[in-house]
Every structure is written in structure tokens, then in C-alpha cells.
Design a protein around this motif. Sequence first.
Motif, short mmCIF file in Angstrom:
data_model
loop_
_atom_site.label_atom_id
_atom_site.label_comp_id
_atom_site.label_asym_id
_atom_site.label_seq_id
_atom_site.Cartn_x
_atom_site.Cartn_y
_atom_site.Cartn_z
N UNK A 2 -17.56 19.56 -13.69
CA UNK A 2 -16.39 19.54 -14.31
C UNK A 2 -16.05 20.78 -15.13
N UNK A 3 -15.79 21.90 -14.40
CA UNK A 3 -15.64 23.26 -14.99
C UNK A 3 -14.29 23.93 -14.67
N UNK A 4 -13.95 24.73 -15.37
CA UNK A 4 -12.83 25.63 -14.96
C UNK A 4 -13.08 26.39 -13.74
N UNK A 5 -12.10 26.49 -13.05
CA UNK A 5 -12.46 27.12 -11.75
C UNK A 5 -11.48 26.81 -10.39
N UNK A 6 -11.63 27.52 -9.52
CA UNK A 6 -10.78 27.02 -8.24
C UNK A 6 -11.68 26.62 -7.06
N UNK A 7 -11.28 25.46 -6.64
CA UNK A 7 -12.00 24.78 -5.59
C UNK A 7 -11.28 24.46 -4.33
N UNK A 8 -12.16 24.42 -3.24
CA UNK A 8 -11.32 23.96 -1.95
C UNK A 8 -11.24 22.65 -1.72
N UNK A 9 -10.01 22.23 -1.30
CA UNK A 9 -9.66 21.04 -0.89
C UNK A 9 -10.56 20.62 0.12
N UNK A 10 -10.84 19.50 0.53
CA UNK A 10 -11.63 18.95 1.81
C UNK A 10 -10.65 18.43 2.80
N UNK A 11 -10.67 19.37 4.06
CA UNK A 11 -9.89 19.15 5.07
C UNK A 11 -9.88 17.82 5.72
N UNK A 12 -8.82 17.14 5.77
CA UNK A 12 -9.12 15.85 6.43
C UNK A 12 -9.35 14.79 5.54
N UNK A 13 -9.63 14.95 4.29
CA UNK A 13 -9.51 14.03 3.09
C UNK A 13 -8.63 13.75 2.25
N UNK A 14 -8.06 15.07 1.82
CA UNK A 14 -6.85 15.05 1.07
C UNK A 14 -5.78 14.64 1.92
N UNK A 15 -4.84 13.98 1.34
CA UNK A 15 -3.72 13.31 2.14
C UNK A 15 -2.50 12.96 1.37
N UNK A 16 -1.40 12.91 2.20
CA UNK A 16 -0.13 12.63 1.46
C UNK A 16 0.50 11.39 2.35
N UNK A 17 0.99 10.32 1.70
CA UNK A 17 1.71 9.27 2.43
C UNK A 17 3.03 9.26 1.78
N UNK A 18 4.29 9.77 2.68
CA UNK A 18 5.48 9.85 2.07
C UNK A 18 6.32 8.48 1.79
N UNK A 19 7.35 8.59 1.07
CA UNK A 19 7.73 7.32 0.96
C UNK A 19 8.28 6.47 2.04
N UNK A 20 8.70 7.05 3.26
CA UNK A 20 9.01 6.55 4.40
C UNK A 20 7.82 5.97 4.84
N UNK A 21 6.40 6.14 4.73
CA UNK A 21 5.42 5.49 5.14
C UNK A 21 5.26 5.54 6.80
N UNK A 22 5.96 6.35 7.38
CA UNK A 22 6.23 6.29 8.72
C UNK A 22 5.06 7.09 9.44
N UNK A 23 4.37 7.97 8.66
CA UNK A 23 3.34 8.97 9.18
C UNK A 23 2.59 9.29 7.70
N UNK A 24 1.53 9.83 8.11
CA UNK A 24 0.70 10.48 6.92
C UNK A 24 0.34 11.85 7.09
N UNK A 25 0.16 12.75 6.15
CA UNK A 25 -0.38 14.06 6.44
C UNK A 25 -1.67 14.25 5.82
N UNK A 26 -2.62 15.03 6.51
CA UNK A 26 -3.99 15.22 6.12
C UNK A 26 -4.06 16.64 5.87
N UNK A 27 -4.98 16.90 4.91
CA UNK A 27 -4.89 18.45 4.48
C UNK A 27 -5.72 19.37 5.65
N UNK A 28 -5.14 20.45 6.07
CA UNK A 28 -5.88 21.33 6.73
C UNK A 28 -6.47 22.51 5.87
N UNK A 29 -5.73 22.86 4.85
CA UNK A 29 -6.42 23.89 3.94
C UNK A 29 -5.62 23.63 2.57
#
Length: 177
Positions: free
Chosen positions: A96-123
Motif C-alpha cells: 500500500x504505497x503511492x505509485x502507478x500500478x497496472x490493472x490486471x487484464x481480464x480481472x477488472x470489470x464493468x457491468x453496466x446498468x442494463x446488465x445485458x453485457x459485461x466488459x473486461x479490462x484489456x489494459x
Amino acid sequence: MIALLFLAFAGIGLSSCKKDNDDNDNNNNNKIPDAVFSMNVSGAESHTFNFTLRGNVASANAVSGSHQSSLNMLTMLATNLPITWQYSLVADVSSMAKGTYDLKPGLSAFSPPSQTTGYLAVSGSVEITKATLYQNVSNVEDWFIDGSFSGTYQDSNTPPNTITVSGSFSGVNIKAQ
């Protein structure tokens, strides 16, 4: 007697000195901050989410996270209650330190209000601009962090639909082990 008083005051003065740490801050006032979360989604879908949780207490929305040092993994989840949309951030963070870190592709995700689809992080990345240790109880640390995030996400059902997610947060509680 004067020497004894001098030693007592010197001891008080030395015990109140704090060692500065460039990576982290200390919560000397022991006050739980408000959690503030803001996120913009653009591309195949457009959404804006903003909320503040007074004293970090969930209400119509929630945001919190965890850090597993053995896995070098920071996770943060933001959502509304009951759940109609959800954003999960998973990043490669060793401490837990200040800095910039990479998202883990395929693990970070967004599910929109419509819940018809989901999005996975590419970068993408998350930047921690402030990390404040609140307490350490039974080897579980409570941190409050501030920062920002951004990334490109791909529709998991109908690629190549993509969205860009960006936002900021402050006072988010992270349980760390």
C-alpha cells in the motif's frame, strides 16, 4: 528534581515525534474520512457515476476494497445498492504505497446498468496518490486511499465493442493483509 522534569519532557517530546514516510501518511486524528467515488464510461456505452459516503458508510452506493500482499493484488469494488451497475478494479500492487500500478487484464470489470453485457479490462492503470494507515488489528491493516484509474475494456459477449473507463476516488477503505 529539575533534571527529572527535563527527562520527562524530553521523553514526551521524543515520543510525539513521527517518522515521515514518503509513501504513506498517518491518520493522527483517527477520523474516518468520507469515501468519494467518481467514474466516467465512454465508447460503446456512456455513463457517469458520482457519490460520497459520509464516514465511509454505504447507503444507496458502496465502495471498498482489499489488498493481499502475498498475491500482490489490490481489489476495489464500487456499486449501487441494490446492484444495477458494478465496477471492480484489480491491480498488481505489492504494498500500500503511492505509485502507478497496472490493472490486471481480464480481472477488472464493468457491468453496466442494463446488465445485458459485461466488459473486461484489456489494459489500464490505477494511481494511488495517498495511502493513510488508520489502524492495524490482528495483522489486518485498515488503509484509506486516494487516487485515480483509467482503462480500456472490451465487451465479453460481442467483441470488439470497447469502452474507456476513467475516474477518481478518495477515502476508500482498504483491508490489507
